[in-house]
Each structure stands twice: as structure tokens, then as C-alpha cells.
Design a protein around this motif. Sequence first.
Motif, PDB file in Angstrom:
ATOM      1  N   LYS A 161       6.352  11.837  -6.623  1.00 34.12           N
ATOM      2  CA  LYS A 161       5.350  12.711  -6.015  1.00 34.12           C
ATOM      3  C   LYS A 161       3.990  12.657  -6.708  1.00 34.12           C
ATOM      4  O   LYS A 161       3.110  13.439  -6.380  1.00 34.12           O
ATOM      5  N   ASP A 162       3.786  11.745  -7.656  1.00 35.77           N
ATOM      6  CA  ASP A 162       2.496  11.664  -8.329  1.00 35.77           C
ATOM      7  C   ASP A 162       1.467  11.003  -7.416  1.00 35.77           C
ATOM      8  O   ASP A 162       1.797  10.396  -6.390  1.00 35.77           O
ATOM      9  N   ASP A 163       0.191  11.115  -7.793  1.00 36.81           N
ATOM     10  CA  ASP A 163      -0.895  10.610  -6.947  1.00 36.81           C
ATOM     11  C   ASP A 163      -0.820   9.106  -6.721  1.00 36.81           C
ATOM     12  O   ASP A 163      -1.132   8.611  -5.629  1.00 36.81           O
ATOM     13  N   ILE A 164      -0.419   8.359  -7.760  1.00 40.56           N
ATOM     14  CA  ILE A 164      -0.340   6.895  -7.629  1.00 40.56           C
ATOM     15  C   ILE A 164       0.697   6.522  -6.577  1.00 40.56           C
ATOM     16  O   ILE A 164       0.455   5.677  -5.702  1.00 40.56           O
ATOM     17  N   ALA A 165       1.885   7.173  -6.660  1.00 40.12           N
ATOM     18  CA  ALA A 165       2.954   6.865  -5.705  1.00 40.12           C
ATOM     19  C   ALA A 165       2.546   7.241  -4.281  1.00 40.12           C
ATOM     20  O   ALA A 165       2.760   6.481  -3.327  1.00 40.12           O
ATOM     21  N   LYS A 166       1.954   8.442  -4.126  1.00 40.71           N
ATOM     22  CA  LYS A 166       1.531   8.871  -2.790  1.00 40.71           C
ATOM     23  C   LYS A 166       0.504   7.908  -2.200  1.00 40.71           C
ATOM     24  O   LYS A 166       0.565   7.553  -1.019  1.00 40.71           O
ATOM     25  N   THR A 167      -0.438   7.477  -3.051  1.00 39.53           N
ATOM     26  CA  THR A 167      -1.477   6.564  -2.581  1.00 39.53           C
ATOM     27  C   THR A 167      -0.887   5.195  -2.249  1.00 39.53           C
ATOM     28  O   THR A 167      -1.241   4.579  -1.229  1.00 39.53           O
ATOM     29  N   ALA A 168       0.027   4.727  -3.097  1.00 39.86           N
ATOM     30  CA  ALA A 168       0.654   3.418  -2.871  1.00 39.86           C
ATOM     31  C   ALA A 168       1.342   3.361  -1.509  1.00 39.86           C
ATOM     32  O   ALA A 168       1.268   2.356  -0.800  1.00 39.86           O
ATOM     33  N   PHE A 169       1.997   4.460  -1.127  1.00 44.21           N
ATOM     34  CA  PHE A 169       2.726   4.472   0.143  1.00 44.21           C
ATOM     35  C   PHE A 169       1.849   4.876   1.323  1.00 44.21           C
ATOM     36  O   PHE A 169       2.320   4.908   2.459  1.00 44.21           O
ATOM     37  N   SER A 170       0.578   5.185   1.054  1.00 43.95           N
ATOM     38  CA  SER A 170      -0.342   5.468   2.159  1.00 43.95           C
ATOM     39  C   SER A 170      -1.135   4.226   2.566  1.00 43.95           C
ATOM     40  O   SER A 170      -1.848   4.238   3.565  1.00 43.95           O
ATOM     41  N   ILE A 171      -0.992   3.133   1.780  1.00 45.96           N
ATOM     42  CA  ILE A 171      -1.686   1.872   2.092  1.00 45.96           C
ATOM     43  C   ILE A 171      -0.783   1.048   3.003  1.00 45.96           C
ATOM     44  O   ILE A 171       0.398   0.856   2.706  1.00 45.96           O
ATOM     45  N   ASP A 172      -1.334   0.562   4.091  1.00 51.82           N
ATOM     46  CA  ASP A 172      -0.475  -0.060   5.104  1.00 51.82           C
ATOM     47  C   ASP A 172      -0.184  -1.543   4.877  1.00 51.82           C
ATOM     48  O   ASP A 172       0.786  -2.071   5.433  1.00 51.82           O
ATOM     49  N   LYS A 173      -1.004  -2.262   4.073  1.00 48.95           N
ATOM     50  CA  LYS A 173      -0.776  -3.695   3.888  1.00 48.95           C
ATOM     51  C   LYS A 173      -1.048  -4.104   2.449  1.00 48.95           C
ATOM     52  O   LYS A 173      -1.787  -3.444   1.726  1.00 48.95           O
ATOM     53  N   LYS A 174      -0.459  -5.253   2.078  1.00 52.54           N
ATOM     54  CA  LYS A 174      -0.748  -5.822   0.762  1.00 52.54           C
ATOM     55  C   LYS A 174      -2.216  -6.210   0.665  1.00 52.54           C
ATOM     56  O   LYS A 174      -2.861  -6.519   1.657  1.00 52.54           O
ATOM     57  N   ASN A 175      -2.689  -6.207  -0.581  1.00 55.08           N
ATOM     58  CA  ASN A 175      -4.074  -6.584  -0.912  1.00 55.08           C
ATOM     59  C   ASN A 175      -5.119  -5.584  -0.401  1.00 55.08           C
ATOM     60  O   ASN A 175      -6.308  -5.867  -0.436  1.00 55.08           O
ATOM     61  N   LYS A 176      -4.636  -4.445   0.086  1.00 54.90           N
ATOM     62  CA  LYS A 176      -5.547  -3.371   0.434  1.00 54.90           C
ATOM     63  C   LYS A 176      -5.536  -2.320  -0.678  1.00 54.90           C
ATOM     64  O   LYS A 176      -4.679  -2.341  -1.566  1.00 54.90           O
ATOM     65  N   GLY A 177      -6.465  -1.389  -0.618  1.00 51.59           N
ATOM     66  CA  GLY A 177      -6.536  -0.394  -1.672  1.00 51.59           C
ATOM     67  C   GLY A 177      -7.132   0.917  -1.211  1.00 51.59           C
ATOM     68  O   GLY A 177      -7.633   1.049  -0.095  1.00 51.59           O
ATOM     69  N   LYS A 178      -7.085   1.901  -2.110  1.00 49.33           N
ATOM     70  CA  LYS A 178      -7.670   3.214  -1.865  1.00 49.33           C
ATOM     71  C   LYS A 178      -8.205   3.776  -3.172  1.00 49.33           C
ATOM     72  O   LYS A 178      -7.803   3.350  -4.261  1.00 49.33           O
ATOM     73  N   VAL A 179      -9.104   4.768  -3.046  1.00 51.02           N
ATOM     74  CA  VAL A 179      -9.712   5.413  -4.213  1.00 51.02           C
ATOM     75  C   VAL A 179      -9.119   6.811  -4.382  1.00 51.02           C
ATOM     76  O   VAL A 179      -8.942   7.552  -3.415  1.00 51.02           O
ATOM     77  N   ILE A 180      -8.809   7.156  -5.646  1.00 48.10           N
ATOM     78  CA  ILE A 180      -8.384   8.518  -5.996  1.00 48.10           C
ATOM     79  C   ILE A 180      -9.451   9.107  -6.909  1.00 48.10           C
ATOM     80  O   ILE A 180      -9.770   8.526  -7.952  1.00 48.10           O
ATOM     81  N   LEU A 181     -10.004  10.255  -6.519  1.00 43.51           N
ATOM     82  CA  LEU A 181     -11.028  10.907  -7.329  1.00 43.51           C
ATOM     83  C   LEU A 181     -10.466  12.161  -7.992  1.00 43.51           C
ATOM     84  O   LEU A 181      -9.926  13.054  -7.319  1.00 43.51           O
ATOM     85  N   HIS A 182     -10.576  12.222  -9.322  1.00 47.18           N
ATOM     86  CA  HIS A 182     -10.200  13.395 -10.093  1.00 47.18           C
ATOM     87  C   HIS A 182     -11.463  13.982 -10.721  1.00 47.18           C
ATOM     88  O   HIS A 182     -12.554  13.435 -10.597  1.00 47.18           O
ATOM     89  N   GLU A 183     -11.325  15.094 -11.423  1.00 51.70           N
ATOM     90  CA  GLU A 183     -12.489  15.700 -12.075  1.00 51.70           C
ATOM     91  C   GLU A 183     -13.038  14.806 -13.181  1.00 51.70           C
ATOM     92  O   GLU A 183     -14.239  14.695 -13.370  1.00 51.70           O
ATOM     93  N   ASN A 184     -12.128  14.195 -13.950  1.00 51.35           N
ATOM     94  CA  ASN A 184     -12.554  13.452 -15.134  1.00 51.35           C
ATOM     95  C   ASN A 184     -12.443  11.937 -14.990  1.00 51.35           C
ATOM     96  O   ASN A 184     -12.801  11.201 -15.914  1.00 51.35           O
ATOM     97  N   GLN A 185     -11.915  11.492 -13.878  1.00 46.32           N
ATOM     98  CA  GLN A 185     -11.750  10.051 -13.713  1.00 46.32           C
ATOM     99  C   GLN A 185     -11.634   9.682 -12.240  1.00 46.32           C
ATOM    100  O   GLN A 185     -11.401  10.543 -11.389  1.00 46.32           O
ATOM    101  N   ALA A 186     -11.816   8.398 -11.987  1.00 45.95           N
ATOM    102  CA  ALA A 186     -11.612   7.848 -10.650  1.00 45.95           C
ATOM    103  C   ALA A 186     -10.703   6.630 -10.781  1.00 45.95           C
ATOM    104  O   ALA A 186     -10.725   5.934 -11.803  1.00 45.95           O
TER     105      ALA A 186
END
Length: 651
Positions: free
Chosen positions: A456-481
Motif C-alpha cells: 500500500k505504499d506510494d511506490i507500489a500504488k504508482t507502479a500499478f497505476s502505470i499501464d505500460k512498460k517504459n512509462k512513468g509517473k511523478v509523486i510529489l511529497h512535501e520534502n521530495q519528488a
Amino acid sequence: MITQLRKKLSGTLTHIFLVVSVLGLLGIFSLPMIVKQGAKPWALKINGRTIPQIIFEREVSIQTDRIAEIKNKYGQFADMLFQSMGMSTDPKALATDLLTKKTLLDDFACRNSIKIAHTYANQKVVDQPFAQQFLGDTVPPFLYDKDGSFQTMLVRVYLQKLGLSSDMFLSKVQESIERQIAIALVEHTMHIPLYEQNLFLLNQHGTKIIDYLVLDRKDFVEKAKKTVPSMQVLQQYFDEKNKTAQTYFVPEKRDVTVWTFEAGLYDETVTDDQLFSYYEKNKNKEFLEQQSQVTIRKIVYKEQPVNGPSIATLQEELAKKPALFAEYAKKYSQDEPSAKKGGLTDPLIYGASSSPLYKAAFALKEAGDVSPVISVDNSFVIVQLVKKEPKKYKSFETVKRDIALSIKKTLFKSHFGKQLRNILKDGIVDTNELQKLVKIHGGSKKIVKGITNTKKDDIAKTAFSIDKKNKGKVILHENQAQVVLLDNIEPTYLPEFNDVSDTVKNDWYELQGALALQKAYQEIQKDIANTSLSEIALRFNLPLKQVTFKGSEDKHAFKNVEKYGITYEDILSLEKKDSFCCSMTANTAFFAICTASELPKEHTDISAQEKESLERATKQLIIEGLIASLYRDAKIETNESLSIPLEDYMI
């Protein structure tokens, strides 16, 4: 009936009185008046009877103050008390429940032709002793003067606040008397046989010797393992589990590369004007050091004093001569702690309560100002302002550094996040632009393999929200991106049976053990009435254990058996010799029988206090049963669009 009573009376009488006192504070045992007709908008409609919004709002206000009073009285144990009694801490829910019950009882009285003459209600409302004993929630005691006569001015203002004419008020008095007659008639159906009194004593003070037997699922699993299932049986089990629950499917796994950029590595300039503007805009939300507060004196009338002025007369005099307030508070106030100090109270913090007392106190402008008479939870109160202290804030200089960090975090998320999103076009990462960004601002790289969708961590949620290989997404936190790039997808698959046959076999054994435990439990349930527990223990080659309970509060003895899923009510049900109980959990089956039950000589007779508690609990059960039956046949509507403002119930 006695089983229900034991549940209500389990524990010491102290616990009983504590619960009753809390219920009393909430008004559960009282029957406050309900207005059957009134001005719209309506709040509730019950069997055709309408509860107007003003009555509902007032009841919400009363319940809010009573909840606060209980929390104040019991502190950290208040929530536990509410939970143990299954009571809501939502004042709207309590008000709805209370008004519904009272309306149902009114309807019950009407349908059973319980009717008193209007003239009788008129006689009783002016009878101060009767009103104080039976009409306390309908007719406040402060409406009478020291001679027992109505205080005309207060009666008029009180009814005006409730939106009632004098005729409507008298009708409510009539309904209140009829309601109480109905309750009294129902309660008179109560009968507690002598044997139930003796059982009550036995549970409270008696010594019980209990034999018990415990069947453990692990033993049945070990027994099942002596039988070797065929491969065909295991294959069938494997197929069934995969068909119904996909038990042996290997979940999809994903590998990602994560680039992390820290906010501290991204330089943002913040001007002094930006800092001060942020401070002014957010000072109430983030930098409030102390809320505004007032110090007051108060005079409280819980009842009309025999040799004293009415509360209205007192207020009129103090409004003209406010310097006399402390002297009169000592002389007349019926709130002993504050009266000793000339009516002085601890400071009231703004927003700490919605009580009319707080509203009246904060409405006063200047020191020495005196409020009108206000109604506070069945008391009449006059308030005088002593001093008013404004809000206090942390100084700008002490929070300047924190503000700068907060603004930089916001700017980082805005500016740097925008840059990162520009690197991703339609989800495809421009690796050259990414490397440039890494070179300028730094950034750490991490490869994460074998992520499953159960994480349930952000990396896992983001990984499974990407539909194809070689694609990506950005996660923005208060202290890091972070930039998450999907490298590989390993799809869900079903392994060959031979590869997981050992796991399948162990699961099959666990199932056989659970089924065998359940079968044994059902068989013993049938036999226990006619077969001794010792014989059953021999049949299963298990030791028969014993525990002694000395009174209902023997917590040490209860700890020996509660781990097997037995409840306190189960132990109370073992009320006499040869009575038995059973319980079952996923891992154990528990059987107990009372082999001896004895009452000490000093507790052979029920005390007056115990009898009163037993009768009170029995009456409560009878009334609860009546109300439950009325609920079943009731037609209840709630005005869902109703908004409840914070009312100021000043008189």
C-alpha cells in the motif's frame, strides 16, 4: 429474563450505579417534553406526529452540554463509558433517539386510551411539589417563586423561546403526565420470582466450581496428517481453491526504477514580503498561541431560594448596580465552588463549548457588564464579565524560519513538479531531459523489484497505476519528488500443481482439522446434556480442567478461560449445578459445566440495595422491550436537509 438481567447486572453494584448516573446525565431515564405541533421546518415525523426544528435544536444543545459534562466528569474514561454502554457521542443522534422514544410513548399512551382531564393538568402544573417530583423535564423548577407560584415573566419568556403558547404548554404537561402513567402501568407488570433473586445473589457472591474441556484444532490437524491423501484428492482440492479464490495463483509483480529529488537540493528564494504575507494569512490556523478567553462571575439558580429574590429580580438589580455582583453571588448563587469566590470561575476559552454560558460570556463587551438571565441545562444563570483577553500569536520573528521552509516546500512542489511533468510526455519519460535534471539538482536512483499489488505504499500504488512498460509517473511529497519508471511486468500465473503440492497438502490437512473440530463440537453439543464431561474427555483423550469462580468479579479465574473464546455472559449463564455452556472459535472448542454452586452464609438474603438495583434493571428491560416493539411498527421520517445552527438560548 434472568439471563438478560445478569448481563445488565454483571460486575459490582458500583458499576451499575456508575452507568445509571451516566444515563441519568444524558436524560435517558427522563422523559422531556416533545412538541407535537409547531412551526416549520420540521425535524422528525413519527407516526404522523411532527417534531419541529426548534425543539430538535434545543434537544441537540442539551445533549451537547450533557456529553461535555460527562467527559468533564469522567475525563479519559468517558469514551470507554460511552462505548461500554453502546451509546453515541453524536448529540444529533442522541436527540433523535430520545425524541423518537418519547413520541412513541406518547403515541402508545394515546392508543391505549390513557387520558387525563385538561383541568387536572392545569391543577398539577401549579402544584410545585408535584411538578418538581414528576414534571421536572417539562416544567423547570425555576418557573416557581419561593411561595410556589409561577414567575409570570420567566414563564412567558421560556415559552416564547420554545415557540409555545400557554395552551400548547399545558397540553405538553398533560402528555407528560399521561406518558408517565403509561410507563408506570407497564412497569407494574414486573414480577421478580424468589428463584431469580437467589440466582442473582449466586452470580454476585456465590462460589462456582466449573469443569471445562478444550478441543484444539492443532490436535485434529495432527490426527489428519496420519492419513495420506491421494494425489487425485489433492489435485481436486487445488482446482477447487483456484476456481473459488485463486488461492495458488502467483500475483502480478512489477519492477520499477525510482529517481528521488530532495527539496533541500532545489534552491528557492523567499522574500520578506512573502514571509510576512504568509504569517498574516495563516496566523489563526498555524501560529495561534492562545485563543481569546474571558474571566466571568456567575450566579446560578438551581431552584428558587426560600428566602431570596427571584432570578429575574436579581438580574434587574445587578444590571443597575453591577458592583454588587460578587456580594450577591456569595449570598445567593447555588453553585457552591464559584459562590465561595464571589461567583468567579476559571477562564472560559473561546470555542471550547457551544453552551449558552459561553455564548453569553463572550457576548459581553466591557468589564462589569451583566448578561440577561440565561437557561443552562435546567439552571438559570446570570453572568458578569470580569476581563476579556484577546488572542495571542507566536511572534513573526520566532516563526520566520518555519514559514520560509513551508513556502519553499510549496514552491518546490509547484516549480520542480512542473519540471518533472514536462519530462513525462503522455507518460513516456524523456531520459535525456531526466539526466539533465539529475545533473543540475542531484537525485538518487533506486531499482525496486517484485512489487505486488498487495503493498500500500506510494511506490507500489504508482507502479500499478502505470499501464505500460517504459512509462512513468511523478509523486510529489512535501520534502521530495519522485519519478517512477516501470521497467518490467511479470503477469499473474498459475503454477503447476507439482510445484506447489507440498503447500497444497498442508492446506488440505488444515482444512480437515477444522472440519473435524467442527464435527466434534456439534456432536458434543448434542451429548453434553446426557453425558458427563469426564466421559467426553476420555473419548478424545484430553485432560478435564477445573476453575473456581468466587463471585462475579473474579477476574483472575476468568483470565484462565477467556483465551478459549468464552465470554463473561457464558460464565454467568452457569447459574446452578449441572448447567453448561459451549463456545467455538476458529482454533478451539470450549465446553464447561458447573459441578458445584454455593452461596456464602453472609449473602443468603438479598439486600435492599441489591433488590432495588434488580428491580430497576428489570423495569428498564421492560420499558426497552416496549420501546423496541413500538419501533418495529413505527413510521419514522427524518428531515435529511435540516441544518442545525448553534442556538443561543438566552432568556
